[in-house]
Design a protein around this motif. Structure first.
Motif, PDB file in Angstrom:
ATOM      1  N   LYS A 215       0.828  -1.145   0.074  1.00  0.00           N
ATOM      2  CA  LYS A 215      -0.040  -0.036   0.005  1.00  0.00           C
ATOM      3  C   LYS A 215       0.943   1.078  -0.147  1.00  0.00           C
ATOM      4  CE  LYS A 215      -4.090  -2.407   0.593  1.00  0.00           C
ATOM      5  NZ  LYS A 215      -4.832  -2.475  -0.243  1.00  0.00           N
ATOM      6  N   GLU A 218      -0.169   4.316  -2.137  1.00  0.00           N
ATOM      7  CA  GLU A 218      -1.571   4.869  -1.714  1.00  0.00           C
ATOM      8  C   GLU A 218      -1.149   5.839  -0.398  1.00  0.00           C
ATOM      9  OE1 GLU A 218      -5.160   2.241  -1.568  1.00  0.00           O
ATOM     10  OE2 GLU A 218      -3.570   0.723  -2.283  1.00  0.00           O
ATOM     11  N   CYS A 274      -4.001  -5.130   6.721  1.00  0.00           N
ATOM     12  CA  CYS A 274      -3.578  -3.890   5.907  1.00  0.00           C
ATOM     13  C   CYS A 274      -4.058  -2.759   7.130  1.00  0.00           C
ATOM     14  CB  CYS A 274      -4.218  -3.572   4.760  1.00  0.00           C
ATOM     15  SG  CYS A 274      -3.252  -4.471   3.634  1.00  0.00           S
ATOM     16  N   PHE A 278      -7.429   0.457   5.542  1.00  0.00           N
ATOM     17  CA  PHE A 278      -7.645  -0.536   4.425  1.00  0.00           C
ATOM     18  C   PHE A 278      -8.766  -1.534   5.093  1.00  0.00           C
ATOM     19  CE2 PHE A 278      -3.424   1.502   3.463  1.00  0.00           C
ATOM     20  CZ  PHE A 278      -4.074   2.173   2.388  1.00  0.00           C
TER      21      PHE A 278
END
Length: 752
Positions: A215, A218, A274, A278
């Protein structure tokens, strides 16, 4: 983005540098939230700061623990010894005036609980340049903080999760006196519990390990500046593995299954999550396992009294650590002692009975754990030039820096000096931080002589100069904090007023029963939609009757802040102030002109807190003894005198853990309990738009039997207490028999 590594030992420091960390964070002696991490002291810290700076690695010193009044002077000495660090990580606002004497950047620890814009603005005003946002922070809140402040944002991307909001927890403290706020948490959240909703048993308070290696793009997009890895108590091989995998990902390598597999080998508690940005509860929590389960290395094919036989998918070694799982649940674990081996079939010494087909998972690779870690060397080139006048110049260069020393050669009488002689002496960099990448020797074609000892001394001098020059260049470019005026607002008042009593409640009937008394009310909202419907009734009850505070929740996310603003708009001019359990509430109070009372979650430990934070009143931390409260010297402070004590704030959904429900078919029907083998802990929900839950200590706090010893203001919490409020007020102010199985928190016992 910066890659920030945890360091709890010198070997872990070497592992972090070798593996590509941009920065490390570490504690020095005391005053940090990992009291068991050892290796760095005020005597040696500057040596290790220099070592890191030599390698271009930043050093953040953690002072993230609550500081008692009697420790402030010692803290001052610690801080003064560490001012060459790149930043201080701070958790106690009461220590800010000590840190603010220096130009070292200040980072607000995750224990400050910042998870929204208002909390971040408070920190920015106090001189912080970076905030370690709470792991529970929503994506939209990170974006808002980045857009509306100048703060750097640091976010935990890998490692263990505290189940209690932002690591603020009293459970360990109340169980055994081992305070998590003082770096001594004994992790009672990893124990098994039973839920009263469904009867489900398991590790209901144990989160999985977080892994955000997939991630990173992001996180960069929403404004995260620094990727923080948790694990100052982890072994060096963990630091090495995790840092190296995240470094590869940041350098462009794909974060594929192989990368995740390597991370699981390092440490893996109940698979990876996550995290709150998330994932939701079913991925965050790990009710079946509560410790490292590693990676699958084989399966059990038989078991008898002599041991267990395993078919392995890889090589096993004596000293490896194994964990056995069956149907996803832990059934045992042991260290490897090989009795017999035939190809991929191992007979292992083990006590107990293990089911055939059980997964065998390696949690410790003995080869990696025992591997020596030598700090990598910095490549340096050296040159030796002797001119026609026999002047000698020796230079060394590394990292774009050059250092030079000079000497004198002699006319050779016997065998002249050769280039090979020079190279042989200069390339021996030994135990210096450097390794030789090459030597250039120019003797101008002359017959010259220089003793080997003299060349060696020139080599030593030039290397010392090179080391000093690299560190000086680093420190010249270090970011420093713009010095601010004194943080104290000078509102501390120890004269003492007539003793005040605040009663905290979530029940309008309690307010009715106290009408006409010289008592202040703190109203705690658990169901916001119901309160908004009843707000006119609430306002009519308090009008001309009470000094009234609204007790705001410790966690407010996303557009929930607007819900609070709508309520505060209705209450402006009709209430006195806010009970603040998070710093966002202090910011709101200033905006609306309300007075502030620091609640117990702000963990007030010293006299500086009140003046530095600018708050009007404080409830002393329930972890302090009466003597430690006396040391603070604030006669107007409040003692937590009565009531169930909230020990955890949960941002996952324990109802979902217990029942498997979702938000669309919520099984919550009211308060419920988590029970261990001895006690039952009340779980209570607060709902604005999202839900949070509080876990309460089973033993009620009741100072009635010791009332004559306590002459401070009194904070009474009537939430979930069925007694007559007037009886409670009478007992804690005038004395009487305490409730059965009650305690006085730590007023007369203290914490470790």
């Amino acid at each position: 983005m910066e890659l920030l590594a945890p360091v709890g030992s010198v070997r872990a420091l070497y592992a972090a540098i070798n593996s590509g960390a941009d920065a490390v964070y570490l504690g020095v002696d005391g005053f940090n939230a990992r009291a068991k991490a050892k290796g760095f002291t005020t005597e040696n810290i500057n040596y290790y700061i220099d070592l890191c700076h030599l390698h271009g690695v930043k050093v953040y010193i953690t002072f993230n623990t609550a500081v008692k009044e009697k420790e402030l002077e010692e803290l001052s000495r610690f801080v003064a010894a560490c001012t060459r660090a790149d930043a201080f990580i701070v958790a106690d606002p009461g220590a800010l005036d000590i840190f603010s004497k220096y130009d070292v950047p200040l980072h607000a620890s995750t224990q400050m609980g910042v998870n929204n814009l208002e909390g971040a603005l408070f920190m920015q005003k106090k001189g912080f340049t970076r905030v370690v946002v709470a792991r529970e922070t929503a994506k939209e809140d990170i974006i808002a903080i980045k857009k509306n402040t100048s703060l750097e944002l640091e976010y935990f991307v890998h490692g263990a999760l505290c189940v209690s909001y932002s690591g603020s927890c009293l459970l360990s403290s109340m169980m055994s006196g081992d305070s998590g706020n003082r770096g001594r948490c004994n992790q009672p959240c990893r124990l098994p519990y039973r839920s009263s909703i469904s009867g489900k048993e398991g590790y209901l308070l144990s989160p999985s390990e977080q892994c955000l290696i997939t991630k990173l793009d992001e996180l960069k997009k929403i404004g995260v500046d620094s990727l923080k890895i948790e694990g100052r108590l982890k072994q060096p091989h963990y630091v090495s593995t995790v840092v190296s995998q995240y470094r590869k990902a940041l350098n462009g390598a794909k974060a594929d299954k192989n990368a995740v597999s390597e991370l699981k080998k390092a440490f893996n508690r109940g698979e990876f999550t996550c995290g709150y940005i998330f994932d939701d509860t079913k991925e965050i929590m790990s009710p079946k396992v509560q410790s490292n389960i590693g990676v699958v290395i084989g399966k059990v094919i038989s078991c008898d009294k002599t041991g267990v036989t395993v078919k392995a998918f890889g090589q096993l070694r004596d000293g490896d650590g194994l964990k056995l799982l069956y149907n996803g649940e832990e059934v045992g674990g042991f260290g490897v002692k090989i009795l017999k081996k035939d190809k991929d079939i191992y007979k292992l010494s083990a006590k107990g009975s293990f089911p055939v087909g059980a997964e065998v998972r390696r949690t410790l690779d003995s080869h990696s754990a025992d591997e020596e870690i030598a700090l990598k060397k910095i490549e340096a080139g050296l040159s030796f030039i002797c001119d026609k006048d026999l002047n000698v110049t020796v230079s060394a260069n590394a990292c774009g820096v050059t250092a030079t020393v000079t000497g004198r050669a002699q006319q050779a009488v016997g065998r002249p000096l050769t280039a090979e002689d020079v190279v042989s002496s200069l390339k021996k960099l030994g135990d210096t931080p450097f390794e030789c990448s090459g030597v250039f020797a120019e003797l101008s074609g002359q017959n010259v002589f220089m003793a080997k000892s003299v060349i060696n001394e020139l080599r030593r001098k030039v290397v010392r100069e090179l080391e000093r020059a690299i560190i000086e260049r680093y420190e010249k470019n270090m970011q420093r904090r713009v010095m601010m005026p004194s943080l104290s607002k000078g509102n501390a008042d120890d004269k003492g007023e007539e003793r005040r009593v605040i009663v905290n409640t979530d029940d309008l009937n309690v307010i009715k029963s106290l009408s006409g008394r010289k008592i202040s009310i703190s109203f705690q909202i658990y169901n916001f939609s119901r309160f908004i419907s009843d707000i006119d009734i609430f306002l009519s009850l308090i009008e001309n009757n009470f000094q009234t505070y609204l007790h705001l929740p410790p966690v407010v996310r996303g557009d929930e802040t607007q819900v609070l603003r709508d309520i505060l708009d209705r209450c402006k001019g009709k209430i006195t102030g806010l009970v603040c359990e998070n710093y966002y509430a202090v910011e709101l109070a200033e905006e609306y002109g309300f007075k502030t009372l620091a609640g117990i979650r702000l963990n007030v430990f010293n006299s500086h807190f009140k003046t530095v934070s600018g708050m009007d009143d404080i409830v002393f931390s329930p972890e302090l003894t009466l003597k430690e409260i006396d040391d603070i010297g604030d006669k107007n402070g409040f003692v937590y005198a009565y009531g169930l004590l909230p020990v955890m704030t949960l941002c996952h959904c324990p109802v979902q853990v217990s029942t498997g429900c979702g938000c669309g078919n919520c099984a919550y029907e009211g308060d419920f309990y988590y029970s261990d083998k001895i006690k039952s802990y009340l779980v209570k929900r607060t709902k604005i738009k999202h839900c949070i839950f509080e876990l309460f200590n089973p033993a009620i706090v009741d100072i009635s039997a010791k009332a004559e010893k306590i002459r401070y203001n009194l904070y009474i919490n009537m939430v979930n207490c069925k007694r007559n409020p007037l009886d409670v007020v009478f007992g804690v102010t005038r004395g009487g028999a305490a409730q059965p199985a009650s305690n006085c928190a730590h007023l007369f016992r203290g914490i470790k």
